[in-house]
Design a protein around this motif. Structure first.
Motif, PDB file in Angstrom:
ATOM      1  N   ASP A 297       1.472 -11.086  -4.282  1.00  8.84           N
ATOM      2  CA  ASP A 297       2.869 -10.960  -3.876  1.00  8.84           C
ATOM      3  C   ASP A 297       2.872 -10.364  -2.473  1.00  8.84           C
ATOM      4  O   ASP A 297       2.330  -9.271  -2.260  1.00  8.84           O
ATOM      5  CB  ASP A 297       3.586 -10.029  -4.869  1.00  8.84           C
ATOM      6  CG  ASP A 297       5.069  -9.852  -4.556  1.00  8.84           C
ATOM      7  OD1 ASP A 297       5.455  -9.980  -3.371  1.00  8.84           O
ATOM      8  OD2 ASP A 297       5.838  -9.579  -5.495  1.00  8.84           O
ATOM      9  N   PRO A 298       3.454 -11.074  -1.504  1.00  8.11           N
ATOM     10  CA  PRO A 298       3.373 -10.599  -0.119  1.00  8.11           C
ATOM     11  C   PRO A 298       4.122  -9.298   0.143  1.00  8.11           C
ATOM     12  O   PRO A 298       4.026  -8.734   1.228  1.00  8.11           O
ATOM     13  CB  PRO A 298       3.994 -11.742   0.691  1.00  8.11           C
ATOM     14  CG  PRO A 298       4.834 -12.492  -0.275  1.00  8.11           C
ATOM     15  CD  PRO A 298       4.176 -12.338  -1.620  1.00  8.11           C
ATOM     16  N   ARG A 299       4.850  -8.820  -0.854  1.00  8.99           N
ATOM     17  CA  ARG A 299       5.559  -7.554  -0.634  1.00  8.99           C
ATOM     18  C   ARG A 299       4.679  -6.338  -0.909  1.00  8.99           C
ATOM     19  O   ARG A 299       4.993  -5.239  -0.488  1.00  8.99           O
ATOM     20  CB  ARG A 299       6.813  -7.508  -1.519  1.00  8.99           C
ATOM     21  CG  ARG A 299       7.846  -8.576  -1.171  1.00  8.99           C
ATOM     22  CD  ARG A 299       8.937  -8.646  -2.224  1.00  8.99           C
ATOM     23  NE  ARG A 299       8.336  -8.877  -3.534  1.00  8.99           N
ATOM     24  CZ  ARG A 299       8.941  -8.653  -4.685  1.00  8.99           C
ATOM     25  NH1 ARG A 299      10.163  -8.197  -4.705  1.00  8.99           N
ATOM     26  NH2 ARG A 299       8.312  -8.894  -5.824  1.00  8.99           N
ATOM     27  N   LEU A 300       3.609  -6.530  -1.647  1.00  7.53           N
ATOM     28  CA  LEU A 300       2.692  -5.411  -1.930  1.00  7.53           C
ATOM     29  C   LEU A 300       1.379  -5.701  -1.225  1.00  7.53           C
ATOM     30  O   LEU A 300       0.624  -6.582  -1.630  1.00  7.53           O
ATOM     31  CB  LEU A 300       2.470  -5.269  -3.442  1.00  7.53           C
ATOM     32  CG  LEU A 300       1.467  -4.193  -3.875  1.00  7.53           C
ATOM     33  CD1 LEU A 300       1.892  -2.802  -3.406  1.00  7.53           C
ATOM     34  CD2 LEU A 300       1.284  -4.202  -5.393  1.00  7.53           C
ATOM     35  N   THR A 301       1.124  -4.981  -0.144  1.00  6.53           N
ATOM     36  CA  THR A 301      -0.009  -5.345   0.700  1.00  6.53           C
ATOM     37  C   THR A 301      -0.940  -4.171   0.976  1.00  6.53           C
ATOM     38  O   THR A 301      -0.603  -3.018   0.751  1.00  6.53           O
ATOM     39  CB  THR A 301       0.466  -5.890   2.066  1.00  6.53           C
ATOM     40  OG1 THR A 301       1.257  -4.896   2.712  1.00  6.53           O
ATOM     41  CG2 THR A 301       1.255  -7.172   1.911  1.00  6.53           C
ATOM     42  N   MET A 302      -2.101  -4.544   1.487  1.00 10.56           N
ATOM     43  CA  MET A 302      -3.081  -3.572   1.943  1.00 10.56           C
ATOM     44  C   MET A 302      -2.576  -2.954   3.243  1.00 10.56           C
ATOM     45  O   MET A 302      -2.210  -3.669   4.167  1.00 10.56           O
ATOM     46  CB  MET A 302      -4.408  -4.304   2.175  1.00 10.56           C
ATOM     47  CG  MET A 302      -5.581  -3.395   2.489  1.00 10.56           C
ATOM     48  SD  MET A 302      -5.979  -2.317   1.087  1.00 10.56           S
ATOM     49  CE  MET A 302      -6.244  -0.764   1.939  1.00 10.56           C
ATOM     50  N   GLY A 303      -2.540  -1.652   3.283  1.00 12.41           N
ATOM     51  CA  GLY A 303      -2.174  -0.939   4.507  1.00 12.41           C
ATOM     52  C   GLY A 303      -3.418  -0.527   5.269  1.00 12.41           C
ATOM     53  O   GLY A 303      -4.434  -1.208   5.234  1.00 12.41           O
ATOM     54  N   PRO A 304      -3.364   0.606   5.950  1.00 12.53           N
ATOM     55  CA  PRO A 304      -4.502   1.049   6.755  1.00 12.53           C
ATOM     56  C   PRO A 304      -5.446   1.966   5.987  1.00 12.53           C
ATOM     57  O   PRO A 304      -5.163   2.357   4.849  1.00 12.53           O
ATOM     58  CB  PRO A 304      -3.805   1.853   7.859  1.00 12.53           C
ATOM     59  CG  PRO A 304      -2.617   2.453   7.180  1.00 12.53           C
ATOM     60  CD  PRO A 304      -2.177   1.456   6.127  1.00 12.53           C
ATOM     61  N   LEU A 305      -6.558   2.303   6.620  1.00 13.00           N
ATOM     62  CA  LEU A 305      -7.378   3.438   6.185  1.00 13.00           C
ATOM     63  C   LEU A 305      -6.701   4.696   6.714  1.00 13.00           C
ATOM     64  O   LEU A 305      -6.361   4.764   7.893  1.00 13.00           O
ATOM     65  CB  LEU A 305      -8.791   3.344   6.785  1.00 13.00           C
ATOM     66  CG  LEU A 305      -9.606   4.649   6.719  1.00 13.00           C
ATOM     67  CD1 LEU A 305     -10.010   4.981   5.287  1.00 13.00           C
ATOM     68  CD2 LEU A 305     -10.832   4.575   7.623  1.00 13.00           C
ATOM     69  N   LYS A 306      -6.500   5.664   5.843  1.00 12.53           N
ATOM     70  CA  LYS A 306      -5.913   6.932   6.281  1.00 12.53           C
ATOM     71  C   LYS A 306      -7.015   7.970   6.438  1.00 12.53           C
ATOM     72  O   LYS A 306      -7.844   8.143   5.543  1.00 12.53           O
ATOM     73  CB  LYS A 306      -4.890   7.418   5.245  1.00 12.53           C
ATOM     74  CG  LYS A 306      -4.358   8.824   5.476  1.00 12.53           C
ATOM     75  CD  LYS A 306      -3.209   8.859   6.478  1.00 12.53           C
ATOM     76  CE  LYS A 306      -2.680  10.270   6.742  1.00 12.53           C
ATOM     77  NZ  LYS A 306      -1.873  10.819   5.665  1.00 12.53           N
ATOM     78  N   ILE A 307      -6.988   8.649   7.585  1.00 18.83           N
ATOM     79  CA  ILE A 307      -7.944   9.733   7.834  1.00 18.83           C
ATOM     80  C   ILE A 307      -7.153  10.977   8.209  1.00 18.83           C
ATOM     81  O   ILE A 307      -6.290  10.917   9.081  1.00 18.83           O
ATOM     82  CB  ILE A 307      -8.893   9.384   9.008  1.00 18.83           C
ATOM     83  CG1 ILE A 307      -9.666   8.094   8.708  1.00 18.83           C
ATOM     84  CG2 ILE A 307      -9.845  10.534   9.290  1.00 18.83           C
ATOM     85  CD1 ILE A 307     -10.456   7.582   9.912  1.00 18.83           C
ATOM     86  N   ILE A 308      -7.440  12.083   7.561  1.00 22.11           N
ATOM     87  CA  ILE A 308      -6.774  13.346   7.918  1.00 22.11           C
ATOM     88  C   ILE A 308      -7.724  14.125   8.814  1.00 22.11           C
ATOM     89  O   ILE A 308      -8.640  14.788   8.338  1.00 22.11           O
ATOM     90  CB  ILE A 308      -6.386  14.141   6.661  1.00 22.11           C
ATOM     91  CG1 ILE A 308      -5.468  13.281   5.780  1.00 22.11           C
ATOM     92  CG2 ILE A 308      -5.684  15.436   7.053  1.00 22.11           C
ATOM     93  CD1 ILE A 308      -4.894  13.992   4.583  1.00 22.11           C
ATOM     94  N   SER A 309      -7.532  14.011  10.116  1.00 20.48           N
ATOM     95  CA  SER A 309      -8.536  14.543  11.041  1.00 20.48           C
ATOM     96  C   SER A 309      -8.371  16.023  11.322  1.00 20.48           C
ATOM     97  O   SER A 309      -9.303  16.677  11.772  1.00 20.48           O
ATOM     98  CB  SER A 309      -8.536  13.735  12.343  1.00 20.48           C
ATOM     99  OG  SER A 309      -7.552  14.218  13.229  1.00 20.48           O
TER     100      SER A 309
END
Ligand SMILES: [Zn+2]
Length: 547
Positions: A297-309
Motif C-alpha cells: 500500500d503506497p500510503r505505508l512506506t519505508m522512511g529514513p534511517l534515524k540516528i540520534i547523534s
C-alpha cells in the motif's frame, strides 16, 4: 442542481470512510515510491470538490481569483477549473468558498508514545521534584494496582536533581517510570529499575541507557495503551487537524507491528516508518529503500534511517561548540556526541548504499557541524532533525549539501527561557528558521510528539509568532511569514493543481490570514492555532469531514 452536496456529506459524521476497504481485496502492483500519482489502488477514491479557493504557497504566485472546482480521480487531482462537468459515479462536495491547501505533514513524531501520552500522568506542570512525587503519591492512592507512567517533567529548571530515594519514599512496590518532557531521560524508582534489570542508583537514567530500556516499557504496563483502537483514535484526531501524513520515529517499533496495525483499521493516513541502527541490516537485507511500500500500500512506506547523534538542551547533553552556562554542574561541559564521527559516517554510508535517506538528530551546534560533515563525506541524503542551535556557516553548508532541516517550532515556546539561561548570547542562533529559508535550506515542520502536541497549526503559529504568552516574540527576526510556514508543512508540495495528490485540506478561513495585519504576529498566531479544518482527504478518500 449542479452544485449538489450529497446529503450524507452535509450531515457528515466526524469521519466518513467511503471506499475504506477494497471490495475484492485486489491490490495494485507495488509502486516504487509514495510520490507516484495517480494510483490504481483499492483505498483511493475520486471526489469532485466544488467552489474551493486555492491558496498560493509560492512567493508572489498567482492563483485563480475566486472559487474553482477541483476533481480528484483515482487518488490524484486531474482537473481544476470553473464549472467542471460532473463525472459519473464521482461524489461531489460543495466547499462553499472554503480554502483548499495540500494536506499537512508532521515530519517528526513518536506515534506509540503520542498514543500512550493521553493515558499518562501529566507532569509537564511540575515545578520541583516535590511537585512530581506528590502527583505520583496521589496517582497511586487513586489507582493502587497500576504502575505509574509519568510524562513531561523538565527537571533542568528545578533547583536540584531528582533522586530515586524520594521517589521510592512515595511509591514502595509500585513501579514508577517518569519520562522527561524531552524524552532524553527517565526517573525510575527502584522497583522499576529492578524490573528492567538496570543497576540501582540514586539518579535518573539518561540517553542511550534509557533508549534501550524504553521498548521494554510494555512489559511493565501490560496493556500499554497502544492498541489498534487507540491508534485509530489518534489518527482520526490528527486528520481532524488537517494531517495527511506523518514520519514515525518511534523507538523499537518494528515494521511488522505497523503492517499488522495497518490491517486492523489503522490505514487512515500516510505513514513513513523510520528504522534505527539496530534494525538497519534487516531493512537493507529486505531490499527496502526509502519510499518503498511496506505492505503493498503506497500510503505505508519505508522512511529514513534515524540516528540520534547527540542529546537535548534540557538534559544538557546536546553537543555544543562552547560550554553550557551552568557547565560547573555538568560532567560534560559542552554536552557530547552519542557516537563517534567514524561511527556516524559508517552508518550514513551504509544507509546511503542501501538506498535509505538518513534523519540525523542534532540539537547542538557541534552536532550539526559533525552531521553535515558526515553527509558531505558519505554522499547520503536526508535531514537534520531539530537543528536547534546552528552556526550561520553551517546553515549555508546545509543548503549547499541539500540537507533538509526538519524542525519543531513549538519547542521554542518551551525552550526559550532555558536557552537564554544556559546558551546565553547563542540563543540568537536558536531555531534560526529565517536564516535557513534565506540561505535556501528546505524546511519541514513537525512536532516531535509527544514532546509537543501533534498539531501542525501549533507548529505553524510558533514559527510565525515566537511566543506562547504575553511576551514579545523570542528572536522575532528569525520568524517566518504565514505563507512560508504553511509551505514548510506540506511535504514539499506546491499549490494545489493538476497532478497534485488527492491529499487535500479545506479550512474555514483564509489560512494566509490576508485580512489581518501581517505585522501583528500575536493575532496571526492566535488565528492559526484555532484554524478550523472542514475536510481532510488522503488519496481522494475523506478521512475527516466536519461540515
Ligand atoms: Zn524525536
Amino acid at each position: 442542481m449542479r452544485r449538489q452536496t450529497p446529503a450524507a456529506t452535509r450531515s457528515a459524521p466526524r469521519v466518513r470512510r467511503p471506499g475504506l476497504a477494497p471490495a475484492d481485496g485486489a491490490r495494485a502492483p507495488r509502486p516504487r515510491a509514495d510520490r507516484t500519482w495517480p494510483l490504481a489502488f483499492g483505498t483511493v477514491s475520486s471526489i469532485l470538490i466544488r467552489a474551493a479557493r486555492l491558496v498560493p504557497l509560492g512567493a508572489g504566485e498567482q492563483v485563480p481569483d475566486g472559487p474553482v472546482d477541483v476533481l480528484v480521480e483515482r487518488g490524484g487531482v486531474t482537473a481544476v477549473g470553473r464549472s467542471l462537468d460532473p463525472v459519473r459515479g464521482v461524489e461531489e462536495l460543495d466547499a462553499a468558498g472554503r480554502w483548499l491547501i495540500p494536506g499537512l505533514w508532521d515530519q517528526h513524531t513518536h506515534l506509540a508514545q503520542w498514543t500512550l501520552a493521553s493515558q499518562r500522568l501529566d507532569l509537564a506542570g511540575a515545578r520541583s521534584a516535590e511537585d512530581a512525587t506528590r502527583a505520583v503519591a496521589q496517582r497511586i492512592a487513586d489507582y493502587p494496582d497500576s504502575s505509574v507512567i509519568g510524562w513531561g517533567h523538565r527537571s533542568a529548571g528545578w533547583d536540584r536533581e531528582p533522586t530515586v530515594t524520594e521517589l521510592d519514599a512515595v511509591s514502595g512496590d509500585t513501579p514508577v517510570v517518569l519520562i522527561s518532557g524531552d524524552g532524553h531521560h527517565a526517573w525510575l524508582n527502584t522497583t522499576a529499575l529492578l524490573h528492567f534489570a538496570m543497576p540501582v542508583r540514586d539518579a535518573v537514567v539518561r540517553e542511550t541507557e534509557w533508549f534501550a530500556a524504553y521498548p521494554r516499557m510494555a512489559t511493565l504496563v501490560g496493556n500499554d495503551g497502544t492498541s489498534p483502537e487507540a491508534y485509530r483514535r489518534m489518527l482520526e484526531e490528527a486528520a481532524a487537524r488537517g494531517i495527511v501524513g506523518m514520519v514515525d520515529f518511534e523507538f523499537g517499533a518494528s515494521r511488522a507491528e505497523w503492517a499488522e496495525r495497518w490491517s486492523q483499521d489503522c490505514d487512515l493516513l500516510r505513514i513513513r516508518w523510520a528504522t534505527y541502527a539496530d534494525t538497519l541490516d534487516e531493512v537493507v537485507e529486505a531490499g527496502l529503500r526509502t519510499g518503498d511500500s511496506l505492505v503493498g500500500d503506497p500510503r505505508l512506506t519505508m522512511g529514513p534511517l534515524k540516528i540520534i547523534s547527540d542529546g537535548s538542551l534540557n538534559t544538557r547533553s546536546a553537543w555544543c561548540c562552547e560550554p553550557y552556562g551552568d557547565a560547573h554542574r555538568l560532567e560534560y561541559p559542552s554536552g557530547q556526541p552519542n557516537l563517534s564521527g567514524a561511527e556516524l559516517r559508517a552508518l550514513l554510508a551504509r544507509a546511503h548504499a542501501g538506498g535509505l535517506e538518513v534523519a540525523t538528530h542534532a540539537i547542538g551546534d557541534a552536532a550539526v557541524q559533525e552531521a553535515l560533515a558526515a553527509y558531505a563525506e558519505s554522499g547520503a541524503h536526508g535531514s537534520i532533525e531539530h537543528a536547534q542551535l546552528a552556526r550561520r556557516d553551517d546553515v549555508r553548508r546545509m543548503a549547499e549539501l541539500g540537507i533538509r532541516a526538519s524542525v519543531q517550532p513549538a519547542h521554542l515556546l518551551d525552550d526559550r527561557d532555558l536557552a537564554d539561561r544556559i546558551w546565553g548570547e547563542r540563543s540568537e542562533r536558536c531555531f534560526a528558521f529565517r536564516w535557513m529559508l534565506d540561505d535556501g535550506v528546505e524546511l519541514a515542520l513537525g512536532s516531535d510528539a509527544p514532546v509537543s502536541p501533534l498539531d501542525p497549526w501549533l507548529a505553524i503559529a510558533s514559527a510565525v509568532h515566537r511566543s506562547a504568552d504575553e511576551r514579545a516574540p523570542w528572536h522575532g527576526e528569525q520568524a517566518l511569514t504565514v505563507r512560508e510556514a504553511l509551505a514548510a508543512s506540506v511535504d514539499g508540495r506546491p499549490t494545489v493543481g493538476v497532478g497534485s495528490p488527492g491529499d487535500l485540506v479545506l479550512v474555514d478561513r483564509d489560512p494566509l490570514l490576508a485580512e489581518l495585519d501581517a505585522g501583528d504576529t500575536a493575532a496571526l498566531g492566535a488565528a492559526l492555532r484555532a484554524m478550523p479544518v472542514a475536510l481532510t482527504t488522503v488519496a481522494g478518500r475523506v478521512v475527516h469531514g466536519n461540515y
